[in-house]
Design a protein around this motif. Structure first.
Motif, PDB file in Angstrom:
ATOM      1  N   PHE A 222       0.832  -1.207   0.000  1.00 30.69           N
ATOM      2  CA  PHE A 222       0.000   0.000   0.000  1.00 30.69           C
ATOM      3  C   PHE A 222       0.864   1.253   0.000  1.00 30.69           C
ATOM      4  O   PHE A 222       1.662   1.473   0.904  1.00 30.69           O
ATOM      5  N   ASP A 223       0.708   2.065  -1.042  1.00 33.09           N
ATOM      6  CA  ASP A 223       1.317   3.396  -1.092  1.00 33.09           C
ATOM      7  C   ASP A 223       0.266   4.409  -0.658  1.00 33.09           C
ATOM      8  O   ASP A 223      -0.877   4.368  -1.136  1.00 33.09           O
ATOM      9  N   TYR A 224       0.631   5.318   0.223  1.00 32.23           N
ATOM     10  CA  TYR A 224      -0.344   6.275   0.742  1.00 32.23           C
ATOM     11  C   TYR A 224       0.192   7.696   0.625  1.00 32.23           C
ATOM     12  O   TYR A 224       1.404   7.931   0.557  1.00 32.23           O
ATOM     13  N   LEU A 225      -0.716   8.648   0.594  1.00 34.23           N
ATOM     14  CA  LEU A 225      -0.356  10.063   0.580  1.00 34.23           C
ATOM     15  C   LEU A 225      -0.569  10.699   1.943  1.00 34.23           C
ATOM     16  O   LEU A 225       0.253  11.478   2.407  1.00 34.23           O
ATOM     17  N   MET A 226      -1.684  10.369   2.583  1.00 38.75           N
ATOM     18  CA  MET A 226      -2.055  10.972   3.856  1.00 38.75           C
ATOM     19  C   MET A 226      -2.283   9.885   4.898  1.00 38.75           C
ATOM     20  O   MET A 226      -2.671   8.758   4.558  1.00 38.75           O
ATOM     21  N   PRO A 227      -2.055  10.188   6.178  1.00 40.68           N
ATOM     22  CA  PRO A 227      -2.300   9.196   7.230  1.00 40.68           C
ATOM     23  C   PRO A 227      -3.718   8.629   7.188  1.00 40.68           C
ATOM     24  O   PRO A 227      -3.934   7.457   7.472  1.00 40.68           O
ATOM     25  N   ARG A 228      -4.682   9.466   6.805  1.00 41.59           N
ATOM     26  CA  ARG A 228      -6.064   8.989   6.759  1.00 41.59           C
ATOM     27  C   ARG A 228      -6.241   7.883   5.718  1.00 41.59           C
ATOM     28  O   ARG A 228      -7.120   7.027   5.852  1.00 41.59           O
ATOM     29  N   ASP A 229      -5.394   7.896   4.680  1.00 40.58           N
ATOM     30  CA  ASP A 229      -5.452   6.815   3.687  1.00 40.58           C
ATOM     31  C   ASP A 229      -5.138   5.472   4.343  1.00 40.58           C
ATOM     32  O   ASP A 229      -5.719   4.441   3.983  1.00 40.58           O
TER      33      ASP A 229
END
Length: 502
Positions: A222-229
């Motif tokens: 999993f690549d994420y941009l924001m912690p909420r992702d």
């Protein structure tokens, strides 16, 4: 139950065979792979690599996001008799060029946009660049290898935040036993689902895959941009295991979690730096049903210690005891075992110790040295350069890096002690302390913290004056809304010192 602890290493590409064939091994945007499908895909990529005219031991670099191919490459490359060089996708072309040249990579696999970013001369001599989509993940399959477990399987480059990146050489045995050890002490089961957010170029990032597959568990790259992702992914995929670095855990405890989602997590692990006590407490409040594993490691030996989660509330500052297959010694300045409570250098011996630095005998000789005479494993050990103490019951506590110590007015000051105090104040969640030249003191202390300042600045100064001696007071506190991070998500201390240490 976890698999029996087996000290006999195998070639790392045998890992997919550890799961039941119909168990779910991998979930990504392309769908699902059971362990039988994972085995076929690894064999197919290995077969494709073998068709590229490479010779045994040649280095193959991959510069990829957390795609399906990125998850297959460590095992497929090893199966093909080649050496994998994973490159952090956040690195820029100049850093990548150094890694390609230093490793002598013969093949680079990357996405189209990354390949277009390279300039003339960036590719190492005789290195061929191939787009990710050209690699076949189906068709002809290569059987598991018969490689010597002690032979070279991968070169992992450090982030470069402390100078020119070093290539740490890992054997099949290093990675296999690391998988067995972590799966065992975390208690990973076939029903677990591991959300892999750490870079796969990072030693513990790769181990997310290896330890899960050894136990027959599922991984979700999993690549994420924001912690909420990350929080959304935990809920969407029913994630039970999550590993992070301290800055990510800070961000994840600062967002709101629904109780239903937070309760899905049962195992939380930390890498890339010690967790301050306030962060441990925040994690315990946010994820009330999860076991929090505080750990210590270094790429040269992968992982060294872990603290029993049952003790995290009573001794949150401890990094625990040695993990399986690791012998940890606290060596005093006289070369003998340090007494309880006495600071000494953490020395790691045993089969998790890497093979050294790629083509760098001088730096290898500085870090990889014979174990102390009283070592049970003996052989070559990693002398970490990190200072720790051990209590009467054998539990370790991190003190700091000797080469990062601030020398002020004749006192040796641990930056981490000052940083922990700043975070304990409650006025900031992240801090970085370092020394700058001072004619009177030798070095004066600069403290860079995340926050807006204002009233918090005065409150932080009052707290530090009340809690720390005069010689540990910072000459200046610098407030920033964001702090620089290196490609692994950790605070970039070199950049912080460069920007605010002049």
């Amino acid at each position: 139950m976890t698999k029996a602890l087996n000290p006999d290493p195998r070639p790392i590409d045998h890992l997919p065979l550890c799961g039941e064939m119909n168990d779910l091994a991998l979930v990504d945007k392309h769908g699902e792979l059971d362990f039988a499908g994972l085995e076929r895909a690894i064999g197919a990529v290995a077969s494709w690599l073998a068709s590229q005219g490479l010779e045994s031991g040649d280095r193959v670099a991959s510069w990829l996001n957390k795609t399906r191919l990125a998850c297959l490459m460590p095992l497929a490359t090893a199966r093909a008799g080649l050496v994998h060089v994973p490159v952090n996708p956040l690195l820029k072309r100049a850093q990548v060029a150094h890694i390609l040249a230093d490793s002598g990579a013969k093949l680079l696999i990357a996405g189209k946009a990354r390949l277009k970013s390279l300039e003339k001369g960036d590719l190492a001599e005789k290195c061929v660049a191939i787009e990710e989509d050209e690699v076949s993940m189906s068709g002809g399959a290569m059987a598991p290898s018969s490689a010597d477990p002690d032979s070279l399987a991968a070169i992992l480059y450090t982030s470069g935040s402390t100078g020119r990146p070093k290539g740490v050489m890992l054997s099949h045995a290093n990675m296999w036993l690391g998988a067995v050890s972590v799966a065992h002490y975390l208690g990973v089961t076939r029903s677990d689902r591991n959300l892999c957010v750490l870079p796969l170029s990072f030693d513990y990032g790769q181990n997310q895959l290896f330890s899960s597959w050894h136990a027959g568990a599922s991984v979700i790259p999993f690549d994420y941009l924001m912690p909420r992702d990350v929080a959304k992914a935990v809920g969407r995929h029913n994630v039970t295991i999550l590993a992070g670095v301290p800055p990510l855990w800070v961000q994840l405890t600062e967002i709101e979690w629904s109780p239903e989602t937070a309760e899905k997590l049962r195992i939380l692990t930390n890498s890339g730096g010690k967790m301050p006590v306030p962060l441990v407490e925040a994690m315990r409040r946010t994820f009330t049903g999860a076991a929090v594993h505080s750990m210590y490691g270094l790429t040269e030996a992968f992982r060294s210690t872990t603290l029993d989660p049952a003790l995290i509330d009573s001794m949150p500052e401890s990094i625990g005891k040695a993990i399986p297959f690791a012998e940890i010694m606290v060596v005093g300045t006289d070369g003998n075992e340090a007494a309880p409570g006495e600071a000494g250098e953490l020395v790691h011996a045993g089969p998790l110790v890497a093979l050294g630095y790629w083509q760098d005998p001088e730096r290898t000789a500085l870090r990889f040295k014979p174990a102390p005479e009283y070592s049970e494993y003996g052989g070559m050990a990693v002398w970490s350069g990190d200072s720790v103490t051990r209590d009467a019951e054998g539990y370790l506590k991190f003190v700091g890096r000797d080469d990062a110590m601030i020398k002020s007015a004749g006192n040796r000051i641990s930056p981490s002690e000052l940083e922990d105090a700043a975070i304990e104040s409650g006025e900031t969640a992240e801090a970085c302390a370092f020394g700058v030249a001072d004619e009177r003191l030798g070095q004066a202390i600069i403290l860079v913290v995340r926050g807006e300042g204002g009233d918090a600045d005065a409150a932080l100064k009052r707290f530090l004056k009340a809690e720390l001696p005069n010689f540990m007071q910072p000459r200046e506190i610098i407030w920033q809304s964001k702090l620089p991070r290196n490609p692994n998500g950790k605070l970039d201390r070199t950049e912080i010192e460069r920007k605010w240490g002049e």
